[in-house]
Write a protein that holds these residues in place. Sequence first.
Motif, PDB file in Angstrom:
ATOM      1  N   LEU A 112       0.815  -1.208   0.000  1.00 53.32           N
ATOM      2  CA  LEU A 112       0.000   0.000   0.000  1.00 53.32           C
ATOM      3  C   LEU A 112       0.849   1.257   0.000  1.00 53.32           C
ATOM      4  O   LEU A 112       0.409   2.312  -0.492  1.00 53.32           O
ATOM      5  N   ASN A 113       2.074   1.162   0.496  1.00 49.60           N
ATOM      6  CA  ASN A 113       2.948   2.328   0.622  1.00 49.60           C
ATOM      7  C   ASN A 113       4.063   2.352  -0.420  1.00 49.60           C
ATOM      8  O   ASN A 113       5.038   3.105  -0.256  1.00 49.60           O
ATOM      9  N   TYR A 114       3.953   1.518  -1.475  1.00 48.12           N
ATOM     10  CA  TYR A 114       4.974   1.550  -2.521  1.00 48.12           C
ATOM     11  C   TYR A 114       5.000   2.929  -3.177  1.00 48.12           C
ATOM     12  O   TYR A 114       3.949   3.481  -3.533  1.00 48.12           O
ATOM     13  N   PRO A 115       6.180   3.530  -3.375  1.00 50.75           N
ATOM     14  CA  PRO A 115       6.239   4.836  -4.041  1.00 50.75           C
ATOM     15  C   PRO A 115       5.910   4.723  -5.522  1.00 50.75           C
ATOM     16  O   PRO A 115       6.125   3.683  -6.157  1.00 50.75           O
ATOM     17  N   MET A 116       5.396   5.823  -6.065  1.00 53.36           N
ATOM     18  CA  MET A 116       5.043   5.876  -7.486  1.00 53.36           C
ATOM     19  C   MET A 116       6.167   6.548  -8.254  1.00 53.36           C
ATOM     20  O   MET A 116       6.880   7.406  -7.722  1.00 53.36           O
ATOM     21  N   GLY A 117       6.342   6.144  -9.487  1.00 60.50           N
ATOM     22  CA  GLY A 117       7.389   6.715 -10.316  1.00 60.50           C
ATOM     23  C   GLY A 117       7.022   6.700 -11.782  1.00 60.50           C
ATOM     24  O   GLY A 117       6.036   6.075 -12.200  1.00 60.50           O
ATOM     25  N   LYS A 118       7.826   7.397 -12.564  1.00 55.23           N
ATOM     26  CA  LYS A 118       7.626   7.493 -14.004  1.00 55.23           C
ATOM     27  C   LYS A 118       8.900   7.036 -14.711  1.00 55.23           C
ATOM     28  O   LYS A 118       9.996   7.478 -14.377  1.00 55.23           O
ATOM     29  N   ILE A 119       8.763   6.150 -15.671  1.00 59.14           N
ATOM     30  CA  ILE A 119       9.911   5.606 -16.385  1.00 59.14           C
ATOM     31  C   ILE A 119      10.461   6.654 -17.344  1.00 59.14           C
ATOM     32  O   ILE A 119       9.733   7.187 -18.181  1.00 59.14           O
ATOM     33  N   THR A 120      11.743   6.939 -17.213  1.00 57.24           N
ATOM     34  CA  THR A 120      12.400   7.911 -18.080  1.00 57.24           C
ATOM     35  C   THR A 120      13.303   7.257 -19.130  1.00 57.24           C
ATOM     36  O   THR A 120      13.609   7.872 -20.145  1.00 57.24           O
ATOM     37  N   GLU A 121      13.724   6.023 -18.866  1.00 53.77           N
ATOM     38  CA  GLU A 121      14.607   5.337 -19.814  1.00 53.77           C
ATOM     39  C   GLU A 121      14.490   3.840 -19.585  1.00 53.77           C
ATOM     40  O   GLU A 121      14.341   3.375 -18.452  1.00 53.77           O
ATOM     41  N   VAL A 122      14.537   3.063 -20.667  1.00 50.53           N
ATOM     42  CA  VAL A 122      14.469   1.607 -20.588  1.00 50.53           C
ATOM     43  C   VAL A 122      15.718   1.015 -21.224  1.00 50.53           C
ATOM     44  O   VAL A 122      16.295   1.593 -22.146  1.00 50.53           O
ATOM     45  N   ILE A 123      16.145  -0.119 -20.704  1.00 54.69           N
ATOM     46  CA  ILE A 123      17.312  -0.841 -21.220  1.00 54.69           C
ATOM     47  C   ILE A 123      16.842  -2.192 -21.698  1.00 54.69           C
ATOM     48  O   ILE A 123      16.151  -2.924 -20.970  1.00 54.69           O
ATOM     49  N   LYS A 124      17.204  -2.552 -22.938  1.00 54.62           N
ATOM     50  CA  LYS A 124      16.775  -3.799 -23.553  1.00 54.62           C
ATOM     51  C   LYS A 124      17.953  -4.751 -23.687  1.00 54.62           C
ATOM     52  O   LYS A 124      19.111  -4.334 -23.775  1.00 54.62           O
ATOM     53  N   ASN A 125      17.634  -6.047 -23.694  1.00 51.66           N
ATOM     54  CA  ASN A 125      18.661  -7.059 -23.894  1.00 51.66           C
ATOM     55  C   ASN A 125      18.841  -7.333 -25.376  1.00 51.66           C
ATOM     56  O   ASN A 125      18.274  -6.639 -26.237  1.00 51.66           O
ATOM     57  N   THR A 126      19.621  -8.359 -25.686  1.00 54.25           N
ATOM     58  CA  THR A 126      19.906  -8.663 -27.094  1.00 54.25           C
ATOM     59  C   THR A 126      18.673  -9.167 -27.837  1.00 54.25           C
ATOM     60  O   THR A 126      18.637  -9.113 -29.066  1.00 54.25           O
ATOM     61  N   SER A 127      17.657  -9.657 -27.112  1.00 53.55           N
ATOM     62  CA  SER A 127      16.424 -10.128 -27.744  1.00 53.55           C
ATOM     63  C   SER A 127      15.400  -9.021 -27.922  1.00 53.55           C
ATOM     64  O   SER A 127      14.283  -9.284 -28.388  1.00 53.55           O
ATOM     65  N   GLY A 128      15.749  -7.788 -27.559  1.00 53.46           N
ATOM     66  CA  GLY A 128      14.823  -6.677 -27.693  1.00 53.46           C
ATOM     67  C   GLY A 128      13.818  -6.560 -26.564  1.00 53.46           C
ATOM     68  O   GLY A 128      12.853  -5.796 -26.680  1.00 53.46           O
ATOM     69  N   GLU A 129      14.018  -7.296 -25.472  1.00 58.15           N
ATOM     70  CA  GLU A 129      13.101  -7.248 -24.332  1.00 58.15           C
ATOM     71  C   GLU A 129      13.612  -6.261 -23.293  1.00 58.15           C
ATOM     72  O   GLU A 129      14.823  -6.155 -23.052  1.00 58.15           O
ATOM     73  N   VAL A 130      12.690  -5.549 -22.686  1.00 56.51           N
ATOM     74  CA  VAL A 130      13.048  -4.578 -21.651  1.00 56.51           C
ATOM     75  C   VAL A 130      13.347  -5.339 -20.363  1.00 56.51           C
ATOM     76  O   VAL A 130      12.507  -6.093 -19.855  1.00 56.51           O
TER      77      VAL A 130
END
Length: 342
Positions: free
Chosen positions: A248-266
């Motif tokens: 219930l107390n998990y902080p909220m955030g906004k994704i600013t950048e994603v990193i993908k592996n060699t298979s194109g998955e985040v």
Amino acid sequence: MFTRAVNLKICVDMSVKEFLRSSMLHTFDYGLPQFCVSDLGTQIVAGGNIIMDFLKDPETQMHFDEAGVQSIKFDRYFKGCSQMGSLVEICIKMVKHLINKSIGTNVLEFRDFEFVVSQTCHLVNKRPIAFKEALRDSSNEPVPHPITPERLIHGYDLLSINVIPDLQPDPEIDLEYILGTTPSERIKNNYQKLNAIRKNLIDNYHSEFLATLIKQAVDKKDRYRPCRHQHLNVGDIVLIKETHVKPLNYPMGKITEVIKNTSGEVTNAIVLKGKTNELVKRHITSLIPLLKPDIAEEINPSVNEELDAKPKFRGRSRRRAAVESEKRTRHVLQDSDGLITL
């Protein structure tokens, strides 16, 4: 990382100085590494920053460019997924198992312990990690020759032989009887202790790696089953899992950048925390998707502007009657006639 070889260096403490010394000794053995990945240990993070800043010297960079050498780069595992360091943890488990079971309750001096650690490293790098494919009829060879980290690094198996006469096992002498004397005499018998420890180390190695390889490969269900990573994009609103914090107390955030592996998955993401405006690195397993940018825009067109803006102090909550009274008062003050239309 590719050969799964192990190199052990003894550190007397967890300081930055000892980390720099150990990294220099590793460089003497294998040369300057190109890429180093580690956990978030304070001495490792500080030592890595010191090394990278030191190598930013213009003359050093010029020498690297002339020799075609890339400068060393340090990176850390994203917080939230211990499996990213599983390869390191497996090597640590193997080494600790051999050392602990070999030494047991014996008391060793520093030089003797250094001897045991070096031999453990030597044996671990002889462990089979794969087998060569049969290139011809192998009827005379029922078991193919194993591939070891040692063979991948050096190109051949290193010849290992004991050259210390006192460490040679003697079947006519009962080591348990010799080591079962008084504590003072037991501490003085260094070679006899090392002889017993060396014997235990070799026995544990054969029982640990040669007899249980198949068991280690199939002891966990769906170990090699491919997993699907959840799809995250820049701008997604997520909840950040924190240890010792209720959901219930998990902080909220906004994704600013994603990193993908060699298979194109985040696999990793850099998240802007809503309360502190702090950029944190997290693995996707520690992020809970909450809203997509298009969904948030449909709910409230100004939701992105509110999330990008810095949080403002709202003060304590107020009653509805007080809020309505304040609105009516402002309306009276703005009305030139001073009349209220009910």
